[in-house]
Design an enzyme around this catalytic site. Structure first.
Site, short mmCIF file in Angstrom:
data_model
loop_
_atom_site.label_atom_id
_atom_site.label_comp_id
_atom_site.label_asym_id
_atom_site.label_seq_id
_atom_site.Cartn_x
_atom_site.Cartn_y
_atom_site.Cartn_z
N HIS A 39 7.79 34.86 -14.50
CA HIS A 39 6.64 34.05 -14.11
C HIS A 39 5.35 34.85 -14.15
CE1 HIS A 39 8.12 30.22 -11.88
NE2 HIS A 39 8.89 30.49 -12.91
N GLU A 91 6.92 26.18 -18.09
CA GLU A 91 6.17 25.45 -17.06
C GLU A 91 4.69 25.74 -17.24
OE1 GLU A 91 8.02 25.42 -12.91
OE2 GLU A 91 8.96 27.18 -13.80
#
Length: 334
Positions: free
Chosen positions: A44, A113
């Site tokens: 991330h 995402e």
């Protein structure tokens, strides 16, 4: 019920959103020592919620973990090779990491995402485009891992005279995150292993029975992940899970499109601690955790990674709970 020919393997999740890089490497060593079979790492640029507080570069962490550990398999769970990273760069990184890990690494891929991919200013495509981009990216990675000089012209990516010079002897297995049967038709011809977010036996059966699987189906793994929040104090566990993991209940369809931690905070402001406790096993009772994990191996999952919520809880979890929990899980799954 789908069953597997061997006992399921249980993994530990290196949550880059809730711990810094040095701590993650230390947890990886302790998780191997306590008996986990494999370790997966998130990748991330942002945590989901500001209270999680971290987002180190996963590939640097995994390189350090590869040298600090000896036995556990390693995996990205998952990385997106389409926007923040070009697939040619992912191919190089994965090959290097596989060499450092002496063949213990699997490249887990997904369509990404917005939270992590928007940072490079390339926008956030619709889901159909994201999946088509992932197909092209996997084709590029496969081609580069052959060792050949690669030129590629696709709808989304271009590769000019690229070659990976340092390649592992046995290649890099690819896992791909799939949320439905349509994804299997697109990705099964290019991937070795299935990654799924829910214990769906039908998904595993279709993956293994897909016409492109052939004899490889016998060696294909179905890899899942489940959050838990162990603590000697159940109320403390629920409070921590609510503070750091209430985003989990939003589901992939919602979570994939939220661009910032503020967006996740706003989307989850009405989620209560009771809501979280209903969906995530919290507290000291290890049998409750076993019951929560059970649907995965009953659905045919071969590998199940646990997420222990809360960076501050990892040392105690690994020292006091992980060993007995693994014993219970393995006994129940026999």
């Amino acid at each position: 019920m789908t069953t597997t020919s061997s006992a399921p393997r249980f993994g530990y999740t290196l949550m880059t959103e809730q711990a810094g890089p040095k701590d993650l490497v230390r947890y990886a060593v302790d998780a191997e020592r306590v008996g986990f079979d494999f370790e997966v790492s998130s990748d991330h640029y942002f945590p989901w919620l500001s209270s999680q507080g971290h987002a180190p570069y996963a590939w640097s962490v995994l390189g350090a973990v590869a040298h600090a550990t000896e036995r556990v398999d390693l995996m990205t769970y998952v990385t997106c090779p389409t926007i923040r990273y070009h697939p040619a760069i992912i191919a190089q990184k994965a090959a290097t990491l596989q060499i450092l890990a002496d063949g213990r690494f699997t490249l887990g891929l997904g369509s990404g995402e917005s939270l992590n991919e928007h940072v490079v200013g390339a926008g956030w495509p619709a889901i159909g485009d994201r999946q088509a981009m992932l197909v092209e990216a996997m084709e590029i990675i496969r081609a580069l891992h052959s060792g050949d000089l690669v030129d590629f012209r696709g709808e989304y990516f271009q590769v000019d005279s690229a070659r990976i010079w340092d390649l592992p002897d046995r290649g890099v297995p690819l896992g791909v995150a799939v949320s439905g049967e349509r994804g299997i038709d697109e990705f099964r011809p290019l991937a070795d292993h299935l990654i799924a977010v829910e214990p769906d036996a039908g998904l595993v059966e279709k993956w293994n029975g897909h016409e492109s699987a052939g004899t490889a189906a016998a060696h294909s793994r179905a890899i899942g992940q489940i959050p838990i929040c162990w603590d000697t104090d159940r109320d403390a566990a629920i409070a921590r899970a609510h503070d750091q993991f209430r985003w989990f209940g939003g589901g992939w369809e919602v979570n994939a499109d939220l661009p910032t931690t503020a967006g996740f905070a706003a989307a989850t402001k009405f989620v209560t601690p009771e809501d979280v406790a209903d969906s995530i096993p919290c507290g000291p009772d290890l049998d409750v955790v076993v019951d929560a994990v059970r649907p995965y191996w009953e659905a045919g999952f071969t590998d199940i990674a646990l997420v222990q919520i809360g960076g501050e809880s990892q040392d105690t979890f690994l020292a006091d709970a992980a060993g007995p929990l693994l014993e219970k899980l393995r006994a129940a799954a026999e």
